[in-house]
Design an enzyme around this catalytic site. Sequence first.
Site, mmCIF file in Angstrom:
data_model
loop_
_atom_site.group_PDB
_atom_site.id
_atom_site.type_symbol
_atom_site.label_atom_id
_atom_site.label_comp_id
_atom_site.label_asym_id
_atom_site.label_seq_id
_atom_site.Cartn_x
_atom_site.Cartn_y
_atom_site.Cartn_z
ATOM 1 N N GLU A 286 42.062 60.210 13.637
ATOM 2 C CA GLU A 286 41.190 60.263 12.469
ATOM 3 C C GLU A 286 39.950 59.382 12.663
ATOM 4 O O GLU A 286 38.903 59.624 12.078
ATOM 5 C CB GLU A 286 41.978 59.812 11.229
ATOM 6 C CG GLU A 286 41.474 60.410 9.942
ATOM 7 C CD GLU A 286 42.459 60.247 8.794
ATOM 8 O OE1 GLU A 286 43.120 61.229 8.422
ATOM 9 O OE2 GLU A 286 42.571 59.128 8.265
ATOM 10 N N HIS A 307 62.809 65.626 29.633
ATOM 11 C CA HIS A 307 63.624 66.835 29.776
ATOM 12 C C HIS A 307 63.070 67.986 28.958
ATOM 13 O O HIS A 307 63.746 68.994 28.753
ATOM 14 C CB HIS A 307 65.073 66.523 29.384
ATOM 15 C CG HIS A 307 65.701 65.524 30.308
ATOM 16 N ND1 HIS A 307 66.564 65.877 31.322
ATOM 17 C CD2 HIS A 307 65.542 64.179 30.404
ATOM 18 C CE1 HIS A 307 66.927 64.789 31.991
ATOM 19 N NE2 HIS A 307 66.312 63.742 31.451
ATOM 20 N N LYS A 421 40.979 70.425 1.910
ATOM 21 C CA LYS A 421 41.193 70.110 0.487
ATOM 22 C C LYS A 421 40.302 71.000 -0.383
ATOM 23 O O LYS A 421 40.761 71.552 -1.381
ATOM 24 C CB LYS A 421 40.845 68.646 0.208
ATOM 25 C CG LYS A 421 41.835 67.648 0.760
ATOM 26 C CD LYS A 421 41.474 66.265 0.261
ATOM 27 C CE LYS A 421 42.208 65.188 1.026
ATOM 28 N NZ LYS A 421 41.687 63.856 0.771
HETATM 29 O O1 PA5 Z 1 43.430 56.876 6.660
HETATM 30 C C1 PA5 Z 1 43.084 57.470 5.664
HETATM 31 O O2 PA5 Z 1 42.084 57.125 5.022
HETATM 32 C C2 PA5 Z 1 43.862 58.648 5.145
HETATM 33 O O3 PA5 Z 1 44.915 58.989 5.974
HETATM 34 C C3 PA5 Z 1 44.443 58.356 3.795
HETATM 35 O O4 PA5 Z 1 45.278 57.230 3.895
HETATM 36 C C4 PA5 Z 1 45.224 59.540 3.260
HETATM 37 O O5 PA5 Z 1 44.408 60.662 3.234
HETATM 38 C C5 PA5 Z 1 45.759 59.231 1.872
HETATM 39 O O6 PA5 Z 1 44.715 58.906 1.017
HETATM 40 P P1 PA5 Z 1 45.010 58.144 -0.333
HETATM 41 O O7 PA5 Z 1 45.594 56.842 -0.016
HETATM 42 O O8 PA5 Z 1 43.671 58.020 -0.995
HETATM 43 O O9 PA5 Z 1 45.950 59.013 -1.143
#
Ligand code: PA5
Length: 445
Positions: A286, A307, A421
């Site tokens: 990410e 394996h 989303k």
């Molecule tokens: O690292 C990040 O920003 C994301 O993975 C968020 O943690 C994830 O999308 C969850 O978001 P939130 O904590 O706003 O529900």
Amino acid sequence: MAIKLIETYVKPFISDTEVAKISHLAKASHELVLSREGAGNAFLGWVDLPVGYDKEEFARVKLAAEKIQKNCDVFVVIGIGGSYLGARAAIEFCTSPLYNNLKKDTPDIYFIGNSISPSALADVLRICEGRDVCVNVISKSGTTTEPAVTFRIFRELLEKKYGEEGAREHIYVTTDRSRGKLKQFSTTKNYETFVVPDDIGGRYSVLTAVGLLPIAVAGIDIDKMMQGAEDAREKFTSSDPAANEAVRYAALRNILYNKGKVIEILVSYEPAAQMFAEWWKQLFGESEGKDQKSLYPASVIFSTDLHSLGQYIQDGQRTMFETVIDFKEPNDRISVPDDPHNIDGLNFLSGKTLHDINQRAMTGTLFAHNDGGVPNIVIEVGKRDAYHFGQLVYFFELACAVSGYMLGVNPFDQPGVEAYKRNMYALLGKPGYEEQRAALEARMN
Ligand code: PA5
């Protein structure tokens, strides 16, 4: 034991000239983290977190954990991505993937709200029947659909079970300090809340209340975890890749990427590190996967996956390298018994510990994969415990930020996550998404 980077198995693939050439960029990228002048600089709160964390809240986390341990059989953690992976990784890393099945005086812990699968939710709801349940909903934005829907279902369950007043004693909220629907809702309902600091993004948040409350509920020493992170912060201060292993690791992986090794596989020989690898994959995937750039972060557990995926790694496309986490100290000692009849021919292993055998499997694999053209970076660490978890978290967070800057991306945003989303909201008829819905329907027909 401090983290140590072993380069024996990457050296054959990298020249000193390549290291020298990239060192300047690695150094400048680390300096950018420290000077707070790079992209996404509003999200650098994790850099000083191990020393600057909110001590009052930390104490409240411990008290809440004690109360949950006393009052609940089952602790349900609702969150997705950075709001659950770190806590789950820590619990499995420091205890076992079988934590819930072990004899213990802490509650069973289930992570849910990290998918939209009705079956995954139904299973946890069934497990909760007839048992005392506490819930920790974790969402920085407070608007993420998966945890929000799951929390609505659990809230209803707890209010039915304990009444509205009683439910309040069983619900803990971790969210933004002042913004978002979850914060508003918690204030209205008077739930105990913990804060996801403004300057720390989800995937860098495991050492805030986001991770610390579930980790403390599991009985893990969060003081030691913060100490591990603090020691790592102190150790990895230099911007010189020759003196800072986190910067050096960032440099090595960028050299390999530039040479066409576009997949990095995190390897561990301990199944308890599987969720740690999931946390690591989110951190790097990410943070760096932007502008059609970056390594694809993958993971395997050896010797299990030798394996299954071992054949591919040995012999398939030569587009990968491995980063091996080598735990030097075993958490458990089991030896192979001697058998005077030696019918199975295993007496050459008599008296050897499984840790020794595992270590030999690792060394054998390192050489085999090197012979197959796969570079290996080895990260040596002490044992699987809270202290070393804290160290590894800080090491990888720092390396990830440096590596992202080396790549030329903002390591602290995640604009791509919004694409699914928007489409999902449009398809579900969320107000405000009418145009997008029409466009998607036209594409479907
Ligand atoms: O690292 C990040 O920003 C994301 O993975 C968020 O943690 C994830 O999308 C969850 O978001 P939130 O904590 O706003 O529900």
